[in-house]
Every structure is written in C-alpha cells, then in structure tokens.
Design a protein around this motif. Structure first.
Motif, PDB file in Angstrom:
ATOM      1  N   ALA A   1      11.464  22.702  13.176  1.00  0.00           N
ATOM      2  CA  ALA A   1      10.443  21.548  13.270  1.00  0.00           C
ATOM      3  C   ALA A   1       9.880  21.418  11.606  1.00  0.00           C
ATOM      4  O   ALA A   1       9.587  20.076  11.337  1.00  0.00           O
ATOM      5  CB  ALA A   1       9.457  21.980  14.078  1.00  0.00           C
ATOM      6  N   TRP A   2       9.513  22.428  10.846  1.00  0.00           N
ATOM      7  CA  TRP A   2       9.201  22.216   9.837  1.00  0.00           C
ATOM      8  C   TRP A   2      10.124  21.362   8.844  1.00  0.00           C
ATOM      9  O   TRP A   2       9.564  20.355   8.082  1.00  0.00           O
ATOM     10  CB  TRP A   2       8.608  23.561   9.081  1.00  0.00           C
ATOM     11  CG  TRP A   2       7.856  24.407   9.648  1.00  0.00           C
ATOM     12  CD1 TRP A   2       7.059  24.076  10.862  1.00  0.00           C
ATOM     13  CD2 TRP A   2       7.753  26.100   9.488  1.00  0.00           C
ATOM     14  NE1 TRP A   2       6.155  25.166  11.101  1.00  0.00           N
ATOM     15  CE2 TRP A   2       6.725  26.455  10.702  1.00  0.00           C
ATOM     16  CE3 TRP A   2       8.290  26.760   8.597  1.00  0.00           C
ATOM     17  CZ2 TRP A   2       6.416  27.759  10.591  1.00  0.00           C
ATOM     18  CZ3 TRP A   2       8.130  28.148   8.893  1.00  0.00           C
ATOM     19  CH2 TRP A   2       6.953  28.533   9.838  1.00  0.00           C
ATOM     20  N   PHE A   3      11.010  21.684   8.684  1.00  0.00           N
ATOM     21  CA  PHE A   3      12.064  20.921   7.842  1.00  0.00           C
ATOM     22  C   PHE A   3      12.516  19.401   8.483  1.00  0.00           C
ATOM     23  O   PHE A   3      12.454  18.436   7.663  1.00  0.00           O
ATOM     24  CB  PHE A   3      13.413  21.682   7.615  1.00  0.00           C
ATOM     25  CG  PHE A   3      14.266  20.956   6.578  1.00  0.00           C
ATOM     26  CD1 PHE A   3      13.971  21.084   5.222  1.00  0.00           C
ATOM     27  CD2 PHE A   3      15.346  20.374   6.859  1.00  0.00           C
ATOM     28  CE1 PHE A   3      14.693  20.873   4.364  1.00  0.00           C
ATOM     29  CE2 PHE A   3      16.219  19.648   5.816  1.00  0.00           C
ATOM     30  CZ  PHE A   3      15.764  20.057   4.550  1.00  0.00           C
ATOM     31  N   ILE A   4      12.431  19.093   9.780  1.00  0.00           N
ATOM     32  CA  ILE A   4      12.557  18.026  10.248  1.00  0.00           C
ATOM     33  C   ILE A   4      11.561  17.281   9.638  1.00  0.00           C
ATOM     34  O   ILE A   4      11.585  15.851   9.412  1.00  0.00           O
ATOM     35  CB  ILE A   4      12.600  18.000  11.792  1.00  0.00           C
ATOM     36  CG1 ILE A   4      14.098  18.731  12.235  1.00  0.00           C
ATOM     37  CG2 ILE A   4      12.739  16.459  12.370  1.00  0.00           C
ATOM     38  CD1 ILE A   4      14.122  19.068  13.852  1.00  0.00           C
ATOM     39  N   GLU A   5      10.369  17.696   9.755  1.00  0.00           N
ATOM     40  CA  GLU A   5       9.076  16.779   9.352  1.00  0.00           C
ATOM     41  C   GLU A   5       9.337  16.655   7.502  1.00  0.00           C
ATOM     42  O   GLU A   5       8.904  15.657   7.094  1.00  0.00           O
ATOM     43  CB  GLU A   5       7.809  17.586   9.492  1.00  0.00           C
ATOM     44  CG  GLU A   5       7.436  17.458  11.088  1.00  0.00           C
ATOM     45  CD  GLU A   5       7.106  15.870  11.402  1.00  0.00           C
ATOM     46  OE1 GLU A   5       6.323  15.343  10.656  1.00  0.00           O
ATOM     47  OE2 GLU A   5       7.859  15.780  12.459  1.00  0.00           O
ATOM     48  N   SER A   6       9.665  17.952   7.174  1.00  0.00           N
ATOM     49  CA  SER A   6       9.553  17.772   5.479  1.00  0.00           C
ATOM     50  C   SER A   6      10.431  16.838   5.091  1.00  0.00           C
ATOM     51  O   SER A   6      10.162  16.319   3.769  1.00  0.00           O
ATOM     52  CB  SER A   6      10.134  19.309   5.047  1.00  0.00           C
ATOM     53  OG  SER A   6      10.007  19.346   3.664  1.00  0.00           O
ATOM     54  N   ARG A   7      11.483  16.492   5.554  1.00  0.00           N
ATOM     55  CA  ARG A   7      12.716  15.616   5.019  1.00  0.00           C
ATOM     56  C   ARG A   7      12.151  14.065   5.330  1.00  0.00           C
ATOM     57  O   ARG A   7      12.897  12.991   4.914  1.00  0.00           O
ATOM     58  CB  ARG A   7      14.087  16.039   5.430  1.00  0.00           C
ATOM     59  CG  ARG A   7      14.442  15.763   6.874  1.00  0.00           C
ATOM     60  CD  ARG A   7      15.500  16.276   7.149  1.00  0.00           C
ATOM     61  NE  ARG A   7      16.570  16.219   6.321  1.00  0.00           N
ATOM     62  CZ  ARG A   7      17.818  16.752   6.173  1.00  0.00           C
ATOM     63  NH1 ARG A   7      18.314  17.337   7.330  1.00  0.00           N
ATOM     64  NH2 ARG A   7      18.936  16.538   5.348  1.00  0.00           N
ATOM     65  N   LYS A   8      11.281  13.976   6.151  1.00  0.00           N
ATOM     66  CA  LYS A   8      11.006  12.522   6.561  1.00  0.00           C
ATOM     67  C   LYS A   8      10.366  11.560   5.444  1.00  0.00           C
ATOM     68  O   LYS A   8      10.561  10.461   5.248  1.00  0.00           O
ATOM     69  CB  LYS A   8       9.772  12.389   7.576  1.00  0.00           C
ATOM     70  CG  LYS A   8      10.438  12.923   8.885  1.00  0.00           C
ATOM     71  CD  LYS A   8       9.252  12.824  10.143  1.00  0.00           C
ATOM     72  CE  LYS A   8       9.902  13.349  11.535  1.00  0.00           C
ATOM     73  NZ  LYS A   8       8.815  13.068  12.671  1.00  0.00           N
ATOM     74  N   SER A   9       9.613  12.263   4.572  1.00  0.00           N
ATOM     75  CA  SER A   9       9.019  11.379   3.384  1.00  0.00           C
ATOM     76  C   SER A   9       8.581  12.653   2.246  1.00  0.00           C
ATOM     77  O   SER A   9       8.091  13.499   2.594  1.00  0.00           O
ATOM     78  CB  SER A   9       8.043  10.384   4.064  1.00  0.00           C
ATOM     79  OG  SER A   9       6.747  11.043   4.293  1.00  0.00           O
ATOM     80  N   ARG A  10       8.300  11.933   1.107  1.00  0.00           N
ATOM     81  CA  ARG A  10       7.637  12.838   0.057  1.00  0.00           C
ATOM     82  C   ARG A  10       6.081  13.252   0.330  1.00  0.00           C
ATOM     83  O   ARG A  10       5.790  13.990  -0.500  1.00  0.00           O
ATOM     84  CB  ARG A  10       7.881  11.949  -1.338  1.00  0.00           C
ATOM     85  CG  ARG A  10       9.251  11.903  -1.664  1.00  0.00           C
ATOM     86  CD  ARG A  10       9.620  11.513  -3.207  1.00  0.00           C
ATOM     87  NE  ARG A  10      10.686  11.126  -3.820  1.00  0.00           N
ATOM     88  CZ  ARG A  10      11.211  11.213  -4.762  1.00  0.00           C
ATOM     89  NH1 ARG A  10      10.490  11.273  -5.883  1.00  0.00           N
ATOM     90  NH2 ARG A  10      12.479  11.004  -5.211  1.00  0.00           N
ATOM     91  N   THR A  11       5.581  12.290   1.196  1.00  0.00           N
ATOM     92  CA  THR A  11       4.022  12.487   1.421  1.00  0.00           C
ATOM     93  C   THR A  11       3.819  13.256   2.732  1.00  0.00           C
ATOM     94  O   THR A  11       2.716  13.379   3.148  1.00  0.00           O
ATOM     95  CB  THR A  11       3.461  11.110   1.441  1.00  0.00           C
ATOM     96  OG1 THR A  11       3.965  10.413   2.369  1.00  0.00           O
ATOM     97  CG2 THR A  11       3.589  10.498   0.245  1.00  0.00           C
ATOM     98  N   ASN A  12       4.875  13.341   3.381  1.00  0.00           N
ATOM     99  CA  ASN A  12       4.818  14.436   4.715  1.00  0.00           C
ATOM    100  C   ASN A  12       3.806  15.590   4.516  1.00  0.00           C
ATOM    101  O   ASN A  12       4.322  16.303   3.610  1.00  0.00           O
ATOM    102  CB  ASN A  12       6.258  14.646   5.307  1.00  0.00           C
ATOM    103  CG  ASN A  12       6.006  15.025   6.799  1.00  0.00           C
ATOM    104  OD1 ASN A  12       5.627  16.229   7.005  1.00  0.00           O
ATOM    105  ND2 ASN A  12       6.231  14.206   7.806  1.00  0.00           N
TER     106      ASN A  12
END
Length: 562
Positions: A112-123
């Motif tokens: 879940a951390w990486f799924i969020e991380s790759r969503k945008s540079r400001t995530n």
C-alpha cells in the motif's frame, strides 16, 4: 581475555525453514504453516532450540516472499494468522523458539505504501521510496540490480525512476525518512507483542545508501557495481541503534543481520558486545565467488571452494571477532547450494561421512550454528535439465541476460553452473519419506523433488542409528552439555595442512581438539598422538594414531590437572 557474556542465543542451535518447501498440508503443492506445525515433533527430536522462518508475510511472490505487500498478514499460500498463532504456540510448548524473517530494505511494489508513492510526486508516501530523475534520457546512474539489469525502473506516471537493488517489483525503502523508520519499528513491535523470539534481518546492511548516488565501478557486463554505495552505508549503524533503542532492547530476542558486503570491522559494530545493535551477522566470504571457486561469469561457476581458502576465511572471522562480537556459523541456507555438494562429497560412497565431517567442523567452532532444512539428512544438490526446471528469479534473469541476450555462455554451461551454485538446489522440497513426492505433498510440488529422495529421506534416517540425523542430534546435545563448545576461545591448528582443518577450543582447564579431513584419502595427522582424553564425537568408530581416514572428523576433550 574477559569472560564471554552469556546469552541464550549463543547457546542455541537454529533450524531454518523455507516454508514453501518444508511440508504441504492441503495438497496444493506448496508448503504451509499447518505443515510446519505437524513437523514440530521431528524438530524436537532433532533437538534444535529455535526455528527461523523464511518470509511468510503476504506477498505476490515475485521473489519467493521477499517482496512483502503486507507485513501484518500471512501469505495465503501458507495459511492464516490463526495458523501462525497455532504454530507459535505449538513450538513454544515443545520448548522451541521462533524467529521471523524481517525484510525492510524493500517492499513489494504491491505494498500500500508504494501504491500511494507512485501516484504523484506530492503524495504523502512519495518519500517512503527512493525516486530520482533520469540522466540524459537514461537511468539516474549505472547501477546494476543484484538480479541482473538496471537497478532503476522508469515510472511514466510521474516521469521518474525508483531504485530497486533486487527485482523491479522490490522497490527500496527510503530509510532517510523518519516516517519509514517509525512504520517499520511499529510493525516490529507488533510482532514482538505476539510473542516471537527474534528477527533474522534480510540484507539489513543495505538500508543506508550513499545519498549522492554516484556511478559504481564498471563491471565486465558494462553496468556499475552498486555494492560500494548501498552496503554498510553512512547511517546504517545509526539506524540500527535507533531500532535497538526503540524495539529490540525491550524484548529478549535473537537478532541476526544478513550483512551483504560486511567486513570484520563492520561486523564488530553490527554485533558489538555491548548489545547496542544486533546479536550477530551473517557474512558471506566463505560462500562467495572470491573464495577460490573461480567464476565463469559473475557468481556462476562450476568449481568448488578449496578447503585452505575456506579455512583461512573462517579462522580469520573466529580470531578477529573473539571477545568483540559473536559469529554465526553456517554452510547451508536458502540462498546457497547444498553444503555436502559444494564443500563435501555427495557421491553415494562419501555423502554421509563428508556431511558428518562438515557438521563437526562447523558446530565445534565459536558462534551460533544454523542448520538449513534437510542439511541434517545430508540432502544434496539436484539436477537441472532446462530453464523450465528453475523457479528462482535470480536464475531466470541470469539465463536471459547471459544466454539469451549477451550470449556469453551456452545453455549447457549455464545449466552446469546452476547444478553447482543455483539457489533452487536448496529449495527443492524436504525429503520426508520414499512415497510419491517424498511425502512433501499429495499434489504437484511447486518445485520438483530431488530424484534421490527414495534413499535420502527423514523416515530412512530415523530408522538408521548411524544416520546424519542422529549425528546432528548428538552435536546439538554436546553443545547443550559442554560450555567449552559455546564459550571456549578459538585457536587455529595445522594451518598449513592442505587436507586437514584443525583447531582447538579452550575454557578454564579444558581443551577441545578438532580435526577434520576434507578429502576422500587417508592423510597423515598426529594431532591426537599421546593424548589421553574423551572423544566427544567422531564419524568413525575406530581411529588410527598417525592419520585421519577419508572425511574423518574427530573431537577430543582433555583436562589439565589442577
């Protein structure tokens, strides 16, 4: 020399289980937690003190569980959290502790951390991982992944690259971020509160990277070596001392760090005697390609290590860590070929004798010994006939790189290398009996069983009083009975002998002399001549005064008069 500080984990013998290959309970061809629980009586009979489980967390299984998508859930292939709780309770009732594999250099790209991380540079989770801009339309630097190919993966959604020292599905965590450390320490505490007894920490020496991310030294394949910039990094000891302060020091745990690229000086910091970091580390010098095997390409070789090289490395670690840090002792694990095939002689004539010799040589040294599942049976390497026989990502990637793309070796040569050093040699299913699939499963095993299971299996070993199983059982009992085996100082002997690995251990008025013939020939040895003492263990019933018989191991305890 000050008296060695005592600890339960120094006196223990650890048994490593690779869950996927240990025991299947439901016929799906994959080992599982109920299967391990079923075999606790076997492990109690062997006498081991601790089970170390290779990763059992939820994972898409790109790298056999070392790519974790949820640290607080069990991989469905292995069962449920209730199954884990039952295993832990059953092991503890049998007097066996349980150590978990901690994989926190990286996660799965499905976490879940990486799924969020790759969503945008400001995530908010962006900085949980290591993201960099490209350089001239290419990767941020020239690093090669340990699993072949570039160590950077381009992500079009945010037009940046993320670092993966292993598979592209294993993005590296950014330990510079305090929130990453908080999340990891919280997860570790959660497991400790469940009652586990320690952690084996996967590639823990890699959690601190050189933040300038420079190019690595060029390798023969044109990539750069990332190791100098990701192993034993600038803040690794700071991070581990923080981990110790916030988690480890609050529980009575066994902690061992897998320390890629570790030097003796670094090991003294990781496993420091003041207990501020870890209990011990795994070093790899004696099993690495630099130990005299002679690689064909990269790690792939068809040669065997030579005893004088292995002896020099192990003796160095024994002497340099004496009184300063604690050794871990192993020849086998899930990432290595079978030790009787690599260091000994797996032919039918010599397999049992050489397996016992290697066990004696290892278990009589100073440090905590590790037994990898099947080692106590003298299990051997298997034979690969084609790439289709392989499951390990490292093997598959190497084949595509060196055989298919670069054409540096022929398929036949690569298979010979696999038969020598491939990790799948250790991962073939545990050989329980002579029934179909060695009693491992009623279904189709995820990896083919070694064909020699008809003769090499636990059922046969338990019926044979002279088997390697009972020899390991005796070694474990001796360790529990004789403090000199645990705490005695180490003295190398016969260091110039090309065939015999010999050493002494000293504690109070006792001396333990150990001599092991690593060859299939009778060799001169007068180490025991004229000595009166107790032979604690040997793989021969009768001894000769002036020589050692093929693969003979002998341990003599003497006491000075006081």
């Amino acid at each position: 020399m000050a008296e060695e500080q005592k600890a339960w984990w120094k006196e223990a013998v650890i048994y490593q289980i690779y869950p996927r290959s240990f025991q299947d309970s439901n016929g799906d061809g994959i080992g599982d937690l109920p299967g391990i629980t079923r075999r606790i009586p076997y492990l109690k009979k062997l006498g081991v003190d601790v089970i170390w489980l290779s990763p059992i967390y939820q994972s898409p299984n790109d790298d056999n569980g070392y790519d974790i998508s949820d640290y607080r859930a069990i991989m469905k292939d292995f069962g449920t959290m209730a199954d884990f709780d039952t295993l832990l309770k059953t092991a503890h009732e049998a007097g066996i502790k349980l150590v978990m594999d901690l994989v926190v250099n990286h996660t799965s790209d499905e976490h879940a951390w990486f799924i969020e991380s790759r969503k945008s540079r400001t995530n908010p989770y962006r900085d949980f991982y290591i993201w960099k801009d490209g350089r001239d339309g290419k990767e941020p630097n020239n690093w090669e992944s340990y699993f072949s190919g570039p160590a950077w993966q381009y992500d079009a959604a945010t037009d940046q690259y993320y670092l993966h020292c292993f598979s592209k599905k294993q993005p590296d965590l950014n330990w510079e971020n305090t929130k990453v450390r908080d999340a990891v320490f919280d997860m570790m505490t959660w497991w400790c509160e469940k009652g586990i007894d320690g952690f084996r920490m996967d590639v823990i020496s890699m959690i601190s990277k050189d933040q300038s991310f420079p190019d690595g030294p060029l390798k023969a394949d044109g990539y750069g070596d990332l190791s100098p910039h990701v192993c034993n990094g600038p803040r690794v000891h700071e991070y581990l001392q923080e981990m110790n302060d916030r988690v480890l020091s609050h529980y009575d745990l066994l902690t061992v760090g897998e320390a890629a690229g570790v030097t003796i000086d670094e090991a003294k910091k990781y496993a420091r005697s003041d207990g501020k970091e870890l209990g011990m580390v795994f070093q790899f010098e004696h099993v690495g390609p630099e130990n005299g095997k002679g690689s064909i390409i990269d790690k792939w070789t068809t040669g065997k290590p030579q005893m004088p090289d292995v002896r020099a490395i192990l003796n160095k670690w024994q002497l340099e860590l004496e009184g300063k840090a604690w050794n871990s002792l192993y020849l086998d694990n899930h990432d290595q070929p079978r030790c009787v095939s690599m260091f000994g002689n797996d032919s039918p004539e010599w397999r049992v004798l050489s397996a016992k010799m290697l066990a004696t040589c290892l278990h009589m040294q100073k440090g905590t010994p590790y037994i990898y599942q099947g080692e106590e049976l003298g299990m051997t390497n298997t034979t690969f006939h084609s790439l289709a026989d392989c499951q390990d990502l490292e093997e598959i990637n190497a084949w595509h790189q060196y055989v298919d793309e670069q054409k540096k070796v022929t398929p036949e040569t690569m298979l010979t290398c696999f038969n020598t050093v491939a990790r799948d040699n250790a991962r073939t299913p545990m050989q329980w009996d002579a029934s179909d699939n060695a009693g491992f499963t009623d279904g189709t095993p995820w990896l083919a069983v070694n064909p020699n299971y008809k003769t090499i299996n636990a059922e046969a070993a338990l019926k044979d009083p002279d088997s390697t199983f009972y020899y390991y059982q005796k070694l474990i009992r001796l360790r529990h009975a004789y403090p000199i085996i645990v705490y005695g100082t180490f003295e190398p002997l016969l260091e110039e002998d090309p065939c015999v690995y010999a050493f002494a251990r000293h504690l109070d008025n006792e001396t333990l002399r150990v001599a092991c013939n690593w060859t299939d020939k009778e060799v001169p040895c007068t180490l025991f001549e004229g000595l009166e003492g107790e032979t604690l263990i040997s793989n021969y019933e009768q001894h000769k005064a002036d020589c050692l018989q093929p693969y003979e191991a002998r341990v003599l305890l003497t006491r000075d008069a006081r």
